[in-house]
Design a protein around this motif. Structure first.
Motif, PDB file in Angstrom:
ATOM      1  N   GLU A 138    -128.428 -50.730  44.771  1.00 33.02           N
ATOM      2  CA  GLU A 138    -127.238 -49.893  44.612  1.00 33.02           C
ATOM      3  C   GLU A 138    -126.077 -50.351  45.488  1.00 33.02           C
ATOM      4  O   GLU A 138    -124.947 -49.870  45.325  1.00 33.02           O
ATOM      5  N   ARG A 139    -126.320 -51.270  46.430  1.00 26.91           N
ATOM      6  CA  ARG A 139    -125.256 -51.807  47.262  1.00 26.91           C
ATOM      7  C   ARG A 139    -124.860 -53.238  46.872  1.00 26.91           C
ATOM      8  O   ARG A 139    -123.841 -53.742  47.313  1.00 26.91           O
ATOM      9  N   GLY A 140    -125.674 -53.862  46.037  1.00 26.01           N
ATOM     10  CA  GLY A 140    -125.440 -55.250  45.678  1.00 26.01           C
ATOM     11  C   GLY A 140    -124.143 -55.490  44.929  1.00 26.01           C
ATOM     12  O   GLY A 140    -123.610 -56.609  44.956  1.00 26.01           O
ATOM     13  N   TRP A 141    -123.625 -54.457  44.264  1.00 25.58           N
ATOM     14  CA  TRP A 141    -122.388 -54.633  43.499  1.00 25.58           C
ATOM     15  C   TRP A 141    -121.212 -55.050  44.383  1.00 25.58           C
ATOM     16  O   TRP A 141    -120.240 -55.647  43.901  1.00 25.58           O
ATOM     17  N   MET A 142    -121.317 -54.736  45.675  1.00 21.54           N
ATOM     18  CA  MET A 142    -120.212 -55.035  46.580  1.00 21.54           C
ATOM     19  C   MET A 142    -120.078 -56.536  46.852  1.00 21.54           C
ATOM     20  O   MET A 142    -118.984 -57.017  47.181  1.00 21.54           O
ATOM     21  N   ILE A 143    -121.148 -57.304  46.688  1.00 21.22           N
ATOM     22  CA  ILE A 143    -121.116 -58.719  47.058  1.00 21.22           C
ATOM     23  C   ILE A 143    -120.084 -59.502  46.236  1.00 21.22           C
ATOM     24  O   ILE A 143    -119.219 -60.183  46.806  1.00 21.22           O
ATOM     25  N   PRO A 144    -120.126 -59.461  44.897  1.00 24.21           N
ATOM     26  CA  PRO A 144    -119.076 -60.185  44.157  1.00 24.21           C
ATOM     27  C   PRO A 144    -117.682 -59.626  44.408  1.00 24.21           C
ATOM     28  O   PRO A 144    -116.697 -60.382  44.378  1.00 24.21           O
ATOM     29  N   VAL A 145    -117.594 -58.325  44.678  1.00 22.75           N
ATOM     30  CA  VAL A 145    -116.293 -57.723  44.962  1.00 22.75           C
ATOM     31  C   VAL A 145    -115.717 -58.284  46.255  1.00 22.75           C
ATOM     32  O   VAL A 145    -114.530 -58.638  46.332  1.00 22.75           O
ATOM     33  N   MET A 146    -116.559 -58.402  47.294  1.00 22.56           N
ATOM     34  CA  MET A 146    -116.061 -58.899  48.572  1.00 22.56           C
ATOM     35  C   MET A 146    -115.723 -60.383  48.511  1.00 22.56           C
ATOM     36  O   MET A 146    -114.747 -60.823  49.134  1.00 22.56           O
ATOM     37  N   VAL A 147    -116.486 -61.152  47.729  1.00 22.40           N
ATOM     38  CA  VAL A 147    -116.170 -62.575  47.590  1.00 22.40           C
ATOM     39  C   VAL A 147    -114.836 -62.757  46.857  1.00 22.40           C
ATOM     40  O   VAL A 147    -113.984 -63.555  47.270  1.00 22.40           O
TER      41      VAL A 147
END
Length: 262
Positions: A138-147
């Motif tokens: 549920e937190r993994g979605w942030m990774i492409p957003v932060m990149v």
């Protein structure tokens, strides 16, 4: 504009591919040189079990996300810092009369495709780090957003540096202090720096939104500086704000530009 950018990039990439051995060696060289940063982190962890309260896997995660963002911006847009060369030589005049954005022309001038080696290296570190840290789905979605947000932030810093060169034609080194210097700063947990510096890169120059604030959310860590929790979700907003500032600064620089007459 995007289509024109891609066509120009493809043209320079095809030109580089005419020398496959040189292209391969330069790509591998970029990969290896970037890997020296990882070697430094590894040496640090041979003498300690944590850095600023973060273990090896977490530090590699922060390095990988920041490194990937920077490498993408470096590959795609860092040539903007060469604008002073065109201003001094008078070649910027030619760019202004072409039916293509001057920013696109400067960004793609002598495009360097072998910088993809740095992108591959950062992506590899990030993949290894994700195998070492426990990131809930549920937190993994942030990774492409932060990149993606980090890439925009670094690109905007290069554009701001380029815009400054319309006023100070010998300013590339000043811009590099914020681009390459900012990349080095984000390779490590910001908890190793002082509180005033962290607040500065949060509320003034948004480098904390490259990987630190969203990274705390992904890793499920508390902010050691006690900054508001909602900052962890503001990377896209911070990227949009600095991108707007860069756009306005670049446009003002182009409008202020006066031909060398040569």
């Amino acid at each position: 504009m995007v289509r024109t950018y891609l066509l120009l990039v493809w043209a320079w990439t095809r030109a580089a591919a005419q020398y496959p051995v040189s292209f391969a060696l330069m790509t591998v060289g970029g990969f290896v040189i970037s890997g020296l940063d990882v070697a430094v982190i590894w040496v640090i962890f041979t003498n300690t079990t944590s850095l600023g309260g973060f273990d090896l896997g977490e530090v590699m995660f922060l390095y990988g996300t920041a490194g990937l963002s920077f490498a993408l911006a470096d590959l795609l847009f860092s040539n903007v810092d060469r604008i002073s060369q065109h201003i001094r030589a008078g070649t910027f005049d030619v760019m202004l009369i072409r039916p293509v954005s001057p920013f696109v022309q400067v960004a793609t001038e002598r495009f360097v495709p072998h910088r993809i080696g740095r992108v591959i290296q950062a992506a590899a570190v990030l993949a290894i780090a994700l195998n070492r840290v426990d990131v809930p789905l549920e937190r993994g979605w942030m990774i492409p957003v932060m990149v993606a947000s980090g890439t925009v932030i670094f690109t905007a810093l290069w554009a701001l540096g380029g815009a400054a060169q319309f006023l100070l034609t010998d300013a590339p080194e000043v811009a590099n202090a914020f681009t390459y210097g900012g990349a080095t700063l984000t390779h490590y947990p910001l908890s190793v720096y002082g509180g005033e510096l962290v607040r500065g890169v949060t509320y003034v120059l948004p480098l904390a939104f490259v990987n630190w604030q969203p990274g705390l959310y992904v890793l499920g860590r508390d902010d050691p500086f006690g900054l508001p929790y909602w900052l962890r979700f503001l990377s896209p907003a911070a990227a949009a704000a600095i991108a707007l500032a860069a756009f306005l600064a670049w446009r003002a620089g182009v409008r202020r530009y006066r031909s060398t007459g040569s």
